[in-house]
Design an enzyme around this catalytic site. Structure first.
Site, short mmCIF file in Angstrom:
data_model
loop_
_atom_site.label_atom_id
_atom_site.label_comp_id
_atom_site.label_asym_id
_atom_site.label_seq_id
_atom_site.Cartn_x
_atom_site.Cartn_y
_atom_site.Cartn_z
N GLU A 37 4.92 -29.69 4.37
CA GLU A 37 4.24 -29.22 3.16
C GLU A 37 3.77 -27.79 3.28
O GLU A 37 3.43 -27.33 4.37
CB GLU A 37 2.98 -30.07 2.91
CG GLU A 37 3.27 -31.50 2.57
CD GLU A 37 1.99 -32.34 2.53
OE1 GLU A 37 0.89 -31.76 2.41
OE2 GLU A 37 2.11 -33.55 2.62
N CYS B 266 -0.75 -21.75 2.67
CA CYS B 266 -1.18 -22.56 3.81
C CYS B 266 0.08 -23.23 4.34
O CYS B 266 0.71 -24.02 3.65
CB CYS B 266 -2.18 -23.60 3.31
SG CYS B 266 -2.69 -24.76 4.59
N CYS C 286 1.63 -34.44 13.65
CA CYS C 286 0.66 -33.87 14.58
C CYS C 286 0.26 -34.96 15.57
O CYS C 286 0.19 -36.12 15.21
CB CYS C 286 -0.58 -33.42 13.78
SG CYS C 286 -1.85 -32.61 14.79
N CYS D 103 -4.26 -31.85 3.32
CA CYS D 103 -3.23 -31.90 4.36
C CYS D 103 -2.51 -33.22 4.49
O CYS D 103 -3.12 -34.26 4.68
CB CYS D 103 -3.87 -31.62 5.72
SG CYS D 103 -4.93 -30.22 5.71
N1 SAH Z 1 -4.55 -28.54 13.57
C1 SAH Z 1 -5.29 -27.42 13.08
C2 SAH Z 1 -4.86 -26.93 11.71
C3 SAH Z 1 -4.52 -27.93 10.64
S1 SAH Z 1 -5.79 -28.82 9.81
C4 SAH Z 1 -6.77 -27.71 13.10
O1 SAH Z 1 -7.15 -28.82 13.44
O2 SAH Z 1 -7.55 -26.82 12.84
C5 SAH Z 1 -6.61 -27.68 8.76
C6 SAH Z 1 -8.07 -28.05 8.54
O3 SAH Z 1 -8.22 -29.17 7.65
C7 SAH Z 1 -8.77 -28.44 9.83
O4 SAH Z 1 -10.03 -27.85 9.88
C8 SAH Z 1 -8.87 -29.95 9.67
O5 SAH Z 1 -9.86 -30.47 10.51
C9 SAH Z 1 -9.15 -30.07 8.20
N2 SAH Z 1 -8.96 -31.40 7.63
C10 SAH Z 1 -8.05 -32.33 7.96
N3 SAH Z 1 -8.21 -33.45 7.23
C11 SAH Z 1 -9.25 -33.22 6.41
C12 SAH Z 1 -9.90 -33.99 5.40
N4 SAH Z 1 -9.53 -35.24 5.12
N5 SAH Z 1 -10.95 -33.43 4.76
C13 SAH Z 1 -11.34 -32.15 5.03
N6 SAH Z 1 -10.77 -31.40 5.96
C14 SAH Z 1 -9.73 -31.91 6.65
#
Ligand code: SAH
Length: 345
Positions: free
Chosen positions: A91, A104, A111, A330
């Site tokens: 995505e 993004c 992952c 995400c």
């Molecule tokens: N793996 C990396 C980048 C991808 S996630 C990381 O962990 O930073 C991008 C951001 O979205 C991260 O801060 C992650 O913790 C957050 N995220 C993932 N699922 C989420 C959700 N359900 N609600 C809010 N933020 C979320």
């Protein structure tokens, strides 16, 4: 397998063209086509036909295929589901801000980090994305939307530090003056806290913004939410962040998804303040996106938490939620596609 031409640097292309007996400017022509989003060698109209055929025999030129596109009626946020050449799906989200259009992008198919609140990790990691596949997300989002992209955030599916060689090469490509030429200051890279990656990035002293997904300042809560914390504790994480700031002079942004009754207590705000002492951090409070498979619920104390941080000298903002009507958080679109039978797991 043939080498992937869109992942090559200009220098590598120049060397390869030299081997084919072609002048150096030929490499620049091909590089320009690749970075304008050419989907095939046949499109390269200023390259002779015999040479195009030679290139096609020697190299693979991949191209993402748009499998689905959702446009928010509310704010124009657009989400793309792409099919890769091997049938996997990823995505990309395009967000329209006053300061420019931001994409993004994903860095992996799935992952393996296992964060409890995140939809991207539910099926584990399938594979790393190649530099070209990250670049194509930017190129084809631009082409598909007709909008110029000015900012990139590596915050889509995947953990960039778990695919750092390819991510660094992607950064070099997207930053190239003869490519998209997107400045490092317009790029953010987000990590769940893989410390060797943070340290390696610090050594490179890039001008990009490092985002660290903190989500809890205490080991008990953080290990519960994020398995990576069992390998790299909160103490080690903050030590790496302080070193990163000392080395690069760049302020780190901390992501913090507000979860009801889990990480939204006053003492946790106070602990963040303590851990950040000596470093100008910025805390980005994110309203938790409800993932159907997860029992975690959005917090109702976000404003209060923000005020507590601000009152103690830590800059804290609440992230505006975009694309609420289009599964924009995400991994959600990919999961829906997987349920309907596409490959992705
Ligand atoms: N793996 C990396 C980048 C991808 S996630 C990381 O962990 O930073 C991008 C951001 O979205 C991260 O801060 C992650 O913790 C957050 N995220 C993932 N699922 C989420 C959700 N359900 N609600 C809010 N933020 C979320």
């Amino acid at each position: 397998m043939r080498e992937d031409i869109r992942s090559m640097t200009l220098e590598e292309l120049a060397a390869a063209m030299g081997e084919l007996g072609e002048p150096a400017f030929r490499a620049k022509q091909v590089f320009a086509w690749l970075h304008r989003g050419a989907g095939s060698f046949a499109e390269m109209s200023d390259i002779s036909k015999p040479l195009r055929q030679q290139l096609a025999q020697r190299w693979e030129l991949s191209a993402l295929r748009e499998a689905r596109k959702q446009v928010s009626q509310v704010d124009g946020t657009t989400k793309y589901l792409w099919e890769l050449s091997d049938g996997n799906c990823i995505e990309t989200v395009l967000m329209r801000y006053r300061h420019g259009n931001t994409v993004c992008i994903s860095s992996q198919v799935g992952c393996r980090m296992g964060c409890a609140f995140c939809a991207s990790t539910l099926g584990g990691k399938v594979r790393d994305l190649r530099p070209s596949e990250m670049l194509e997300q930017v190129l084809f989002t631009q082409a598909g939307s007709g909008l110029e992209v000015s900012n990139i955030v590596l915050m889509g599916i995947g953990e960039p530090m778990d695919n750092l060689d390819n991510v660094l090469r992607f950064l070099e490509l997207v930053n190239h003056p003869q490519g998209l030429n997107i400045g490092m200051r317009h790029i953010s890279l987000s990590t769940c806290g893989v410390i060797p990656g943070i340290r390696r990035l610090a050594e490179l002293e890039l001008q990009l913004t490092l985002s660290v997904s903190l989500h809890a300042p205490d080991n008990e809560t953080r290990s519960r939410l994020m398995p990576v914390n069992k390998a790299y504790s909160v103490e080690e994480l903050f030590a790496a962040c302080h070193d990163y700031f000392r080395k690069t002079g760049r302020r780190i942004s901390f992501e913090y998804a507000m979860i009801d009754g889990v990480n939204d207590a006053d003492w946790q705000a106070d602990l963040i303040v303590e851990k950040l002492r000596g470093m100008p951090g910025h805390v980005n409070l994110i309203p938790l996106n409800d993932v159907a498979e997860s029992p975690l619920k959005p917090s109702r104390r976000t404003r209060r938490f923000q005020q507590r941080l601000e009152g103690r000298g830590v800059t804290a903002t609440v992230r505006r939620s975009l694309g609420g009507d289009i599964d924009a958080s995400c991994g959600q679109l990919r999961r829906k596609a997987m349920e309907t039978g596409r490959k992705g797991l």
